[in-house]
Design an enzyme around this catalytic site. Structure first.
Site, short mmCIF file in Angstrom:
data_model
loop_
_atom_site.label_atom_id
_atom_site.label_comp_id
_atom_site.label_asym_id
_atom_site.label_seq_id
_atom_site.Cartn_x
_atom_site.Cartn_y
_atom_site.Cartn_z
CG HIS A 181 -121.07 -26.98 -39.20
ND1 HIS A 181 -120.18 -25.91 -39.16
CD2 HIS A 181 -120.62 -27.86 -38.27
CE1 HIS A 181 -119.24 -26.15 -38.25
NE2 HIS A 181 -119.50 -27.33 -37.69
CB CYS A 275 -121.28 -19.40 -39.56
SG CYS A 275 -121.67 -20.77 -40.63
N1 ARG Z 1 -113.98 -22.60 -40.88
C1 ARG Z 1 -115.01 -23.01 -40.00
C2 ARG Z 1 -115.04 -24.53 -39.89
O1 ARG Z 1 -114.85 -25.16 -40.90
C3 ARG Z 1 -116.34 -22.48 -40.42
C4 ARG Z 1 -117.44 -22.71 -39.45
C5 ARG Z 1 -118.76 -22.20 -39.95
N2 ARG Z 1 -119.71 -22.20 -38.95
C6 ARG Z 1 -120.94 -22.73 -39.03
N3 ARG Z 1 -121.77 -22.55 -38.05
N4 ARG Z 1 -121.28 -23.47 -40.06
O2 ARG Z 1 -115.21 -25.08 -38.83
#
Ligand code: ARG
Length: 284
Positions: A181, A275
């Site tokens: 991300h 996150c």
């Molecule tokens: N387990 C989640 C995923 O892989 C984690 C998300 C983390 N969030 C972020 N804003 N990077 O989607």
């Protein structure tokens, strides 16, 4: 609370100012790692949900101490990743762009977050047609919306965001699966100031970043690897994982006040400070 001014650390930078923010968070009541959709997640490793809750509560308390407002969305059973509120939507000028998740495991979070915004009185809402994972991939600066792609959000999702917000959306291609991300590789520090991990982007996207942000703080691989870039800034305080000590020094030198927090349990899901935090930007 009034804006707090910091004395610049090196005297060269202009005075840093805090702007109070409004955040949305989701208590990790049902947090667990039951599937793996990024390299940080290992379902065979035990997760201490109580510890995750305690660490998350400290982050929430810190935001309140810093003078920010924190709204809460009810966590839903069966959605262990819902704690990562940043992915639930993107809010600019009071307008809400819902999320559409790439992975089926998280699909139900999109409507759940949109529902919260409906109840909370946000009247301009858009239910997206194309994949976008909210502020996981959309980071808002004073002039642009920086948009990650390569792993989750798509170019079509970027175009949809530009049309809805009427702001230039700048696509940035991510290359390293650990930084899947945009908010794991880059953080907005102030109006048009950012910090990022140069190793997480394609050469072309890196050139774009250099052009837009020639004075950016560049993170070392070690600070990036402890999720140091998954940080939240209010213009003065930068809340980030406490293990990113080198990055904290760089931020201090740039006139910010780094505040380290321990969210080790939530890192098992591949997320940290940013996150867990969705910013609700009001209409101007
Ligand atoms: N387990 C989640 C995923 O892989 C984690 C998300 C983390 N969030 C972020 N804003 N990077 O989607």
């Amino acid at each position: 609370m009034n804006a707090v001014a910091a004395s610049p650390a090196d005297g060269a930078r202009s005075e840093r100012r805090q702007r109070p923010r409004r955040y949305l968070m989701c208590r990790p009541t049902h947090f667990d790692v039951t599937y793996a959709i990024n390299p940080w997640m290992d379902p065979s490793k035990p997760v201490d949900t109580d510890l995750a809750i305690a660490q998350w509560e400290r982050l929430r308390a810190l935001y309140l101490e810093l003078g920010h407002q924190v709204e809460l969305i009810d966590p839903l059973p069966g959605l262990p990743d819902m704690v990562y509120a940043a992915n639930g939507a993107t809010v600019v000028d009071g307008k809400v762009l819902g999320a559409r998740f790439r992975n089926a495991e998280r699909a139900a979070e999109g409507p759940a977050y949109l529902d919260w915004f409906r109840t909370a009185g946000f009247t301009e809402r858009h239910d997206p047609q194309y994949v976008n994972e909210g502020e996981g991939d959309f980071l808002v600066t004073g002039s642009w919306v920086l948009a990650g792609r390569g792993f989750r959000s798509t170019p079509a999702g970027h175009a949809e965001a530009q049309e809805f917000f009427g702001r230039p959306v700048i696509g940035l291609e991510l290359t390293d699966p650990r930084y899947y991300h945009l908010d794991t590789a880059l953080a907005v520090l102030d109006t048009d100031e950012v910090m990022y991990n140069p190793q997480a982007f394609t050469p072309g996207s890196l050139a774009v970043l250099r052009r837009l942000f020639p004075d950016a703080v560049l993170a070392d691989p070690a600070d990036a690897a402890v999720f140091g870039l998954n940080a939240v800034s209010d213009g003065l305080h930068v809340v980030l994982p406490e293990a990113a000590t080198g990055l904290a020094d760089q931020l201090r030198a740039a006139g910010f006040r780094p505040v380290g927090v321990d969210l080790s349990e939530l890192l098992k899901g591949g997320g940290s400070v940013k996150c867990c935090t969705l910013e609700l930007r009001p209409r101007h």
